[in-house]
Design a protein around this motif. Structure first.
Motif, PDB file in Angstrom:
ATOM      1  N   SER A   1       1.153 -10.818   1.438  1.00  0.00           N
ATOM      2  CA  SER A   1       1.181 -11.212   2.754  1.00  0.00           C
ATOM      3  C   SER A   1       2.449 -10.896   3.583  1.00  0.00           C
ATOM      4  CB  SER A   1       0.298 -12.463   2.982  1.00  0.00           C
ATOM      5  OG  SER A   1       0.235 -12.732   4.126  1.00  0.00           O
ATOM      6  N   PHE A   2       2.264  -9.838   4.295  1.00  0.00           N
ATOM      7  CA  PHE A   2       3.664  -9.862   5.134  1.00  0.00           C
ATOM      8  C   PHE A   2       3.135 -10.077   6.706  1.00  0.00           C
ATOM      9  CE2 PHE A   2       6.650  -7.464   8.038  1.00  0.00           C
ATOM     10  CZ  PHE A   2       7.571  -7.774   7.438  1.00  0.00           C
ATOM     11  N   PHE A   3       2.136  -9.347   7.080  1.00  0.00           N
ATOM     12  CA  PHE A   3       1.808  -9.449   8.508  1.00  0.00           C
ATOM     13  C   PHE A   3       0.435 -10.383   8.393  1.00  0.00           C
ATOM     14  CE2 PHE A   3       3.094  -4.942   9.341  1.00  0.00           C
ATOM     15  CZ  PHE A   3       4.041  -5.322  10.352  1.00  0.00           C
ATOM     16  N   GLY A   4      -0.269 -10.800   7.288  1.00  0.00           N
ATOM     17  CA  GLY A   4      -1.230 -11.885   7.080  1.00  0.00           C
ATOM     18  C   GLY A   4      -2.853 -10.928   7.280  1.00  0.00           C
ATOM     19  N   THR A   5      -2.805  -9.952   7.264  1.00  0.00           N
ATOM     20  CA  THR A   5      -3.836  -9.208   7.163  1.00  0.00           C
ATOM     21  C   THR A   5      -4.128  -8.282   5.894  1.00  0.00           C
ATOM     22  OG1 THR A   5      -3.190  -7.233   8.365  1.00  0.00           O
ATOM     23  CG2 THR A   5      -4.146  -8.777   9.673  1.00  0.00           C
ATOM     24  N   GLU A   6      -3.283  -8.572   4.999  1.00  0.00           N
ATOM     25  CA  GLU A   6      -3.456  -7.762   3.815  1.00  0.00           C
ATOM     26  C   GLU A   6      -4.536  -8.113   2.822  1.00  0.00           C
ATOM     27  OE1 GLU A   6       0.503  -6.825   5.622  1.00  0.00           O
ATOM     28  OE2 GLU A   6      -0.657  -8.822   5.075  1.00  0.00           O
ATOM     29  N   LEU A   7      -5.008  -9.285   2.809  1.00  0.00           N
ATOM     30  CA  LEU A   7      -6.029 -10.002   1.886  1.00  0.00           C
ATOM     31  C   LEU A   7      -7.328  -9.829   2.692  1.00  0.00           C
ATOM     32  CD1 LEU A   7      -4.364 -13.160   0.898  1.00  0.00           C
ATOM     33  CD2 LEU A   7      -4.322 -10.849  -0.395  1.00  0.00           C
ATOM     34  N   VAL A   8      -7.461  -9.005   3.797  1.00  0.00           N
ATOM     35  CA  VAL A   8      -8.565  -8.888   4.252  1.00  0.00           C
ATOM     36  C   VAL A   8      -9.621  -8.076   3.457  1.00  0.00           C
ATOM     37  CG1 VAL A   8     -10.117  -8.189   6.164  1.00  0.00           C
ATOM     38  CG2 VAL A   8      -8.086  -9.268   6.682  1.00  0.00           C
ATOM     39  N   PRO A   9     -10.855  -8.061   3.100  1.00  0.00           N
ATOM     40  CA  PRO A   9     -11.626  -7.427   2.166  1.00  0.00           C
ATOM     41  C   PRO A   9     -11.803  -5.991   2.787  1.00  0.00           C
ATOM     42  CG  PRO A   9     -12.903  -9.551   2.499  1.00  0.00           C
ATOM     43  CD  PRO A   9     -11.765  -9.561   3.458  1.00  0.00           C
ATOM     44  N   ASN A  10     -11.391  -4.957   1.747  1.00  0.00           N
ATOM     45  CA  ASN A  10     -11.936  -3.560   2.170  1.00  0.00           C
ATOM     46  C   ASN A  10     -10.536  -3.335   3.132  1.00  0.00           C
ATOM     47  OD1 ASN A  10     -14.127  -3.171   0.548  1.00  0.00           O
ATOM     48  ND2 ASN A  10     -15.232  -3.928   2.499  1.00  0.00           N
ATOM     49  N   ALA A  11      -9.568  -3.824   3.037  1.00  0.00           N
ATOM     50  CA  ALA A  11      -8.390  -3.429   3.961  1.00  0.00           C
ATOM     51  C   ALA A  11      -7.857  -2.121   3.729  1.00  0.00           C
ATOM     52  CB  ALA A  11      -7.276  -4.660   3.966  1.00  0.00           C
ATOM     53  N   ARG A  12      -7.267  -1.406   4.650  1.00  0.00           N
ATOM     54  CA  ARG A  12      -6.766   0.047   4.456  1.00  0.00           C
ATOM     55  C   ARG A  12      -5.204  -0.281   4.939  1.00  0.00           C
ATOM     56  NH1 ARG A  12      -9.408   3.408   1.699  1.00  0.00           N
ATOM     57  NH2 ARG A  12     -11.366   2.182   1.329  1.00  0.00           N
ATOM     58  N   PHE A  13      -4.428   0.802   4.181  1.00  0.00           N
ATOM     59  CA  PHE A  13      -3.011   0.422   4.086  1.00  0.00           C
ATOM     60  C   PHE A  13      -2.386   1.743   4.506  1.00  0.00           C
ATOM     61  CE2 PHE A  13      -4.973  -2.409   1.464  1.00  0.00           C
ATOM     62  CZ  PHE A  13      -3.904  -3.702   1.534  1.00  0.00           C
ATOM     63  N   VAL A  14      -1.042   1.608   5.164  1.00  0.00           N
ATOM     64  CA  VAL A  14      -0.366   2.893   5.468  1.00  0.00           C
ATOM     65  C   VAL A  14       1.059   2.766   4.676  1.00  0.00           C
ATOM     66  CG1 VAL A  14       0.438   1.735   7.491  1.00  0.00           C
ATOM     67  CG2 VAL A  14       0.582   4.543   7.153  1.00  0.00           C
ATOM     68  N   GLU A  15       1.694   3.823   4.251  1.00  0.00           N
ATOM     69  CA  GLU A  15       2.779   4.061   3.333  1.00  0.00           C
ATOM     70  C   GLU A  15       3.800   4.594   4.238  1.00  0.00           C
ATOM     71  OE1 GLU A  15       3.554   4.450  -1.256  1.00  0.00           O
ATOM     72  OE2 GLU A  15       3.876   6.298  -0.350  1.00  0.00           O
ATOM     73  N   LEU A  16       5.060   3.896   4.365  1.00  0.00           N
ATOM     74  CA  LEU A  16       6.108   4.579   4.997  1.00  0.00           C
ATOM     75  C   LEU A  16       6.726   5.565   4.127  1.00  0.00           C
ATOM     76  CD1 LEU A  16       7.645   1.482   7.134  1.00  0.00           C
ATOM     77  CD2 LEU A  16       5.769   3.074   7.649  1.00  0.00           C
ATOM     78  N   ALA A  17       7.048   6.687   4.504  1.00  0.00           N
ATOM     79  CA  ALA A  17       7.598   7.732   3.826  1.00  0.00           C
ATOM     80  C   ALA A  17       9.181   7.663   3.436  1.00  0.00           C
ATOM     81  CB  ALA A  17       7.512   9.159   4.312  1.00  0.00           C
ATOM     82  N   ASP A  18       9.756   6.902   4.317  1.00  0.00           N
ATOM     83  CA  ASP A  18      11.112   6.709   4.370  1.00  0.00           C
ATOM     84  C   ASP A  18      11.598   5.777   3.315  1.00  0.00           C
ATOM     85  OD1 ASP A  18      12.330   8.498   6.683  1.00  0.00           O
ATOM     86  OD2 ASP A  18      10.532   7.401   7.698  1.00  0.00           O
ATOM     87  N   CYS A  19      10.760   4.606   3.165  1.00  0.00           N
ATOM     88  CA  CYS A  19      11.115   3.546   2.268  1.00  0.00           C
ATOM     89  C   CYS A  19      10.119   3.316   1.139  1.00  0.00           C
ATOM     90  CB  CYS A  19      11.774   2.347   2.861  1.00  0.00           C
ATOM     91  SG  CYS A  19      10.257   1.674   3.977  1.00  0.00           S
ATOM     92  N   ARG A  20       8.710   3.966   1.368  1.00  0.00           N
ATOM     93  CA  ARG A  20       7.724   3.620   0.319  1.00  0.00           C
ATOM     94  C   ARG A  20       7.037   2.286   0.473  1.00  0.00           C
ATOM     95  NH1 ARG A  20       5.898   8.601   0.120  1.00  0.00           N
ATOM     96  NH2 ARG A  20       7.486   9.984  -0.491  1.00  0.00           N
ATOM     97  N   HIS A  21       7.441   1.432   1.544  1.00  0.00           N
ATOM     98  CA  HIS A  21       6.736   0.175   1.540  1.00  0.00           C
ATOM     99  C   HIS A  21       5.430   0.377   2.296  1.00  0.00           C
ATOM    100  CE1 HIS A  21      10.752  -1.972   1.631  1.00  0.00           C
ATOM    101  NE2 HIS A  21      10.046  -2.305   0.505  1.00  0.00           N
ATOM    102  N   VAL A  22       4.375  -0.405   1.859  1.00  0.00           N
ATOM    103  CA  VAL A  22       3.132  -0.404   1.926  1.00  0.00           C
ATOM    104  C   VAL A  22       2.806  -1.505   2.933  1.00  0.00           C
ATOM    105  CG1 VAL A  22       0.591  -0.337   1.131  1.00  0.00           C
ATOM    106  CG2 VAL A  22       2.678   0.918  -0.084  1.00  0.00           C
ATOM    107  N   PHE A  23       1.941  -1.211   4.171  1.00  0.00           N
ATOM    108  CA  PHE A  23       1.565  -2.438   4.977  1.00  0.00           C
ATOM    109  C   PHE A  23      -0.032  -1.872   5.481  1.00  0.00           C
ATOM    110  CE2 PHE A  23       5.999  -1.473   5.610  1.00  0.00           C
ATOM    111  CZ  PHE A  23       6.550  -2.856   5.816  1.00  0.00           C
ATOM    112  N   GLY A  24      -0.553  -3.220   5.814  1.00  0.00           N
ATOM    113  CA  GLY A  24      -1.885  -3.020   6.323  1.00  0.00           C
ATOM    114  C   GLY A  24      -2.058  -2.190   7.509  1.00  0.00           C
ATOM    115  N   VAL A  25      -2.760  -1.299   7.670  1.00  0.00           N
ATOM    116  CA  VAL A  25      -2.892  -0.299   8.892  1.00  0.00           C
ATOM    117  C   VAL A  25      -2.846  -1.011  10.083  1.00  0.00           C
ATOM    118  CG1 VAL A  25      -4.962   0.212   8.879  1.00  0.00           C
ATOM    119  CG2 VAL A  25      -3.216   1.991   9.445  1.00  0.00           C
TER     120      VAL A  25
END
Length: 211
Positions: A123-147
């Motif tokens: 949980s970084f932004f607080g929405t990562e645990l939402v059911p069926n959440a979608r994510f985006v990966e930053l190419a420069d550092c490979r960190h993943v976040f809720g879109v």
């Protein structure tokens, strides 16, 4: 400082973050010199080989941002003329784990819900645990976040506490503060900032030529 009679110039390294994202290698008491590092700007076609203080040549290859729903018709160095695609990716990894990203990204996320559950649901932004959440990966550092929240992070206008715009600078990863230099989904934001940086470079060269 000798009681106001003589001010000893500070000899410490500046280390201020320049608009290009590199650290200033000059001294604290001197104006920041032009960056001597190699340029970090790159795209899927090539990497800039110039020094950071030199204006970059725009990429004139065709933009690669396309999916089954939208296609960009512009050149890589131009602003894209298509919207972000919010349709879930339908691809599967090794025919076992469905991609947790979105349609239109060049490469599917290398992290999946089950094998990397703790990492992608951190949980970084607080929405990562939402059911069926979608994510985006930053190419420069490979960190993943809720879109959803990452879209808001990228779309928000940078400003100081008193409402004034901040200095021109690339957006940074919310986790590791690495500059975000490339992304299909956020390409127009990055290209707009890079265009501002290029204008600064040209102005510096113009002012230098007048001296």
């Amino acid at each position: 400082c000798w009681c106001g009679r003589v001010h000893e110039p500070c000899q410490a390294k500046c280390d201020r973050t320049l608009f290009c994202g590199h650290k200033c290698r000059g001294l604290c008491n001197e104006p920041c010199p032009p960056c001597k590092e190699y340029c970090g700007t790159y795209c899927k076609h090539r990497k800039c080989q110039k020094k950071c203080s030199e204006p970059c040549d725009p990429c004139n290859e065709k933009c690669i941002w396309q999916c089954q729903h939208y296609r960009c018709t512009k050149l890589c160095g131009e602003l894209c003329d298509r919207p972000r695609c919010n349709v879930p990716c339908t691809k599967a990894h090794w025919s076992t784990y469905p991609c947790i990203g979105l349609c239109g990204e060049l490469v599917c996320l290398k992290k999946y819900h089950l094998p990397h559950k703790e990492e992608v649901t951190e949980s970084f932004f607080g929405t990562e645990l939402v059911p069926n959440a979608r994510f985006v990966e930053l190419a420069d550092c490979r960190h993943v976040f809720g879109v959803g929240m990452m879209d808001q992070w990228m779309d928000q206008a940078e400003a100081t506490p008193d409402g004034k715009p901040v200095e021109v600078q690339l957006k940074l990863c919310p986790k590791c503060r690495v500059p975000i230099r490339t992304s299909l989904r956020y390409g127009n934001i990055i290209k707009t900032i890079l265009a501002d940086i290029e204008r600064i470079k040209h102005k510096i060269l113009l002012d230098k030529g007048r001296r």
